[in-house]
Design an enzyme around this catalytic site. Sequence first.
Site, PDB file in Angstrom:
ATOM      1  N   GLY A 157       0.826  -1.201   0.000  1.00  0.00           N
ATOM      2  CA  GLY A 157       0.000   0.000   0.000  1.00  0.00           C
ATOM      3  C   GLY A 157       0.855   1.243   0.000  1.00  0.00           C
ATOM      4  O   GLY A 157       1.818   1.367  -0.760  1.00  0.00           O
ATOM      5  N   GLY A 158       0.505   2.194   0.880  1.00  0.00           N
ATOM      6  CA  GLY A 158       1.202   3.470   0.946  1.00  0.00           C
ATOM      7  C   GLY A 158       2.692   3.306   1.178  1.00  0.00           C
ATOM      8  O   GLY A 158       3.496   4.133   0.721  1.00  0.00           O
TER       9      GLY A 158
END
Lengths: 510, 666
Positions: free
Chosen positions: A169-170
Amino acid sequence: MQHILDELEARRAGARLGGGEKRIEAQHAKGKLSARERIDLLLDEGSFEEYDMFVEHRCVDFGMADNRVPGDGVVTGWGTINGRLVYVFSKDFTVFGGSLSGAHASKIVKIQDMALKNGAPVIGIFDAGGARIQEGVESLAGYADIFMRNILASGVVPQISVIMGPCAGGDVYSPAMTDFIFMVRDTSYMYVTGPDVVKTVTNEVVTHEELGGARVHAQKSGVVDGAFANDVEALAQIRRLIDFLPGSNRAKPPTRPSFDDPERLDYTLDSLVPTNPNQPYDMKELIETVADEGDFFEIGANFGKNILIGFGRIDGEPVGFVANQPMTLAGVLDIDASRKAARFVRFCDCFNIPIVTFVDVPGFLPGTRQEYGGLIKHGAKLLFAYGEATVPKVTVITRKAYGGAYDVMSSKHLRGDVNYAWPTAEIAVMGPKGAVEIIFRGEMDDPEKIAQRTKEYQDRFANPFVAAARGYLDDVIMPHGTRRRIARALKTLRSKQLQNPWKKHDNIPL
Amino acid sequence: MFSKILIANRGEIACRIIKTARRLGVKTVVVYSDADADSLAVQMADEAVHIGPSPAAQSYLVADKIVAACRQTGAEAVHPGFGFLSEKEAFAQRLLDEKIVFIGPNPPAIAAMGDKIESKRTAAAAGVSTVPGYLGEIADIAEAVRIAEEIGFPVMIKASAGGGGKGIRVAWNQAEVEEGFPLVQNEARNSFGDDRTFIEKFIVNPRHIEIQVLGDKHGNLIHLNERECSIQRRNQKVIEEAPSPLLDPETRAKMGAQALALARAVGYDSAGTVEFVASGVDKSFYFLEMNTRLQVEHPVTELITGIDLVEQMIRVAAGERLALTQADIGINGWAMEARLYAEDPYRNFLPSIGRLRRFSTPREGAHDGFSVRVDTGVRAGDEISMFYDPMIAKLCAHGPTRSAAIAGMGRALEETVVDGIGHNVGFIAAVMDERRFQSGDITTGYIKEQFPGGFVGMPASPTQRALIAAVTAFAEALLSARAEKTSDRLAPPRAKSCRDYVATIERVQVPVKVCLNEAGADLTIDGRNHRLETDWRPGAMLVTGRMDGAPFGLELKRRPLAYYVRHRGFAGEVMMLAARAATLYARLPERAPADTAKQVISPMPGLVVSMEVAVGQDVKAGQTICVIEAMKMQNILRAERDGKVKTLSARAGDSVAADQVLVEFA
């Protein structure tokens, strides 16, 4: 007074334990070292100075108020690698799974800012579960703060990411913007969305390893620059890499004494290029023969294998090597090879590292797959990168330099500083066979004539002297003297000054 | 004496002949194929003549081209070396007709000994003892099986025109005859253009002992004692020695007398070799064949007799009388020869051709307690080509006794570096260090018996382990100390006199404290003090020096976290970690290596002759999967375990690379 001092020691001891003995053991059982052990191996013994050891998160939602651990899932600070300053952050999987809170992010941001200000590399070690969901947007803001520093630091200080556990993800976008990413095989993976989401959205069933393991990224996607067997090896190799890099774009790369004579001749090179023009040979042998002590730190060894990139030294001074590799696809330039080499050339240019290029290239790879994939723009990246680079550029053509690929590979026309060729070099628009088929299309029915024409073409162009006659080559050199000649050329280029026109930034075909 | 001779050969033997010719003041011409255009022999010779493409059948085997080269250069005589045209009667005859001297025996002598079946009849008639066997030609598999059963297993199936270990197979039962007979025929057809095949009794515990004979054109014949060549793999010699540890003076005299009787019977008038198989049990011996040429292993005879066989061949060919009588021939000490091959002992000695990146041998001449001789035709940077025998060099050690020669060979191998291709240096060193070999109790089955699962490298002895730990720790300390001398430091490095490491050798952790000094290092390894003296510096592959006073040579390459080390029969990676890293490393669980048993991988580059399985087929362990031909040798790849074929990645006729996956099982 003593009890106050003791109190500090007790607090430090508590913070150093992170998520506790049990979780550290679990980490070991998975084949991973703890965040602090990693830093310990990365840096010179006893050189690590930790910052923000006592930082805790500020979240009070979802029961987090009573759940605080000093350090908050990331260990940050500075230390030295062979005496040279580096900043480091290491995600602590044992604390909230290494997830990113606002406080956690600000610790990273702090050392990023220090690195940028003081001109030293940042090394990030990743082993974390993504955003701290309990914190909501504060966590997302934290990510963006880190991203912003990555962007500003890009080209100013070297940034290196080592993926040693989950990174999803991030978390993936900070490494994505750093200069080099390395992974550890079997224990790390990296993807934007994980297997569960993939299943939900596309119905595709895939494992972590298949989706984003070290093999995938080091061989298929080209996202990472190298995969190592385990944490210990990975960290030792990062130390080796840092030894080649300057602290910032304001500094020269570090030098050190060499055990290897810069005047060393190697007669085995005289037979490196086979008599048969279609027979491959291992270009890595040339790099290893030319570099000090045969030491070549290869980058991206398993991706775009038709081009070799990496660092070495000549007479103790770091250089970046770029070389076509005839062993794979005859050393042709394709999308992967162009992307791989272009980024490397730009890295070297950012950090004042001279580029040594060895050329044996039959051209660009033809075919729909390449054209549909955008070979035009990807190939242009390498052309662009070489052309804009103002660092010293020394080029040696060993065999083929055909067509546009000749121009691309650090030719004189792209401001190559010193351009050499071996006597075996062939510099032409294309190979003799293809050329004759076009120029003498009318005579195609007569094999004897065509053979004659092919020979004529070969005699005319299958050598370096036409290019040398025009000054596109500075000299034709004996293969055995290649190291000596490159070493001498680089010495003349030590104080090279060249500036591109002022611009906000260029617009490389991304 | 001739003023100019032509050498109809290549590689080390061409170089070796040039050396002698030069000493005699004779000019030399070599012929060369495309592949040898830049060879050492071409460089060394006074003149060189190109005779065609790389395949021997289009160059070195074409008599017309050799004759033309003689005409072109005015060479008066031709030395054929060994292999190629050396034992072709027609070639010798052709030269005779062209009034060019053949430096070798007369054509009838070659003819008499050239055919393995004929030669046995001749030998028997001359009173030489021969091996039981069927001397006729064999038509088909059924007949081969019948004959094999008559003679009694085990039997040896051999190509009549065979030689150099090619076209020979041993069968222990009917099935192996059925499998081996057509293969021998094929190899015979491919390699010699003659598929005649015969079968004979295979002698158990046999030793290969041969007598060097030398004759002139005036009827003089002497023998130069024996060589033992029992150390063979795939029936090809690897290690030879002279004299033989088996023979007593009496047996030697008997064997010599029989060899001379045979030589006399065929009117032999050059250097030749009569090969015997001798029983290690009772020293009985039987005639095998006579090689009417110089042998590969002739240097060991030269070392113990002090006679240059090539010189003698040239002199007698020029019509000189032998200046030697049998009484002049003695035995001075003991000589060992090892053939360094481009082959991979870890993969059943399969050829490993390619570019020789690095190659160095110890210097020739006297060393401490032994002397070294090196015969080679290649230099670093040369190609070991697929077209010819993959020999890199012949390394000889000569000492006063057998044990001195063995020790000398061991030392010489320590200082031999071959890089870029697989090689058997470590394997030969392992043999030198092996007790049974040292005792002299060897047979032609020695390699198979002593290394039954193939060669997998030798474990390090305690002394070796200390040496390996010392050298790797020294290298690491040197590199670490240098890395600290980088520019751009925050503060100058603190002088460190000693460093602590942990070397992992064969999974055993060895703590090492290393303190660098001017001459090398003082070390504490596993609690014991050692002294290493060496001037090695990074970049060199060979480390030489003294460990606790004893000289050594060791091959060293840097790897991530480790060093690749080869010392004698040991070869492997030695992990080298700073003490604190070793502690952490120990905490990580070991990972299982990838499972490759589900694949059949090409062990070498070659041509797929046949693919014996199809997709979906069930295969039993041991079943033939495919046949790969490389260096004219057919190699059968078998299934390692039961399974069903999932994919085929190669078909008959395909060229395949080493390590290429050929077949995958489900």
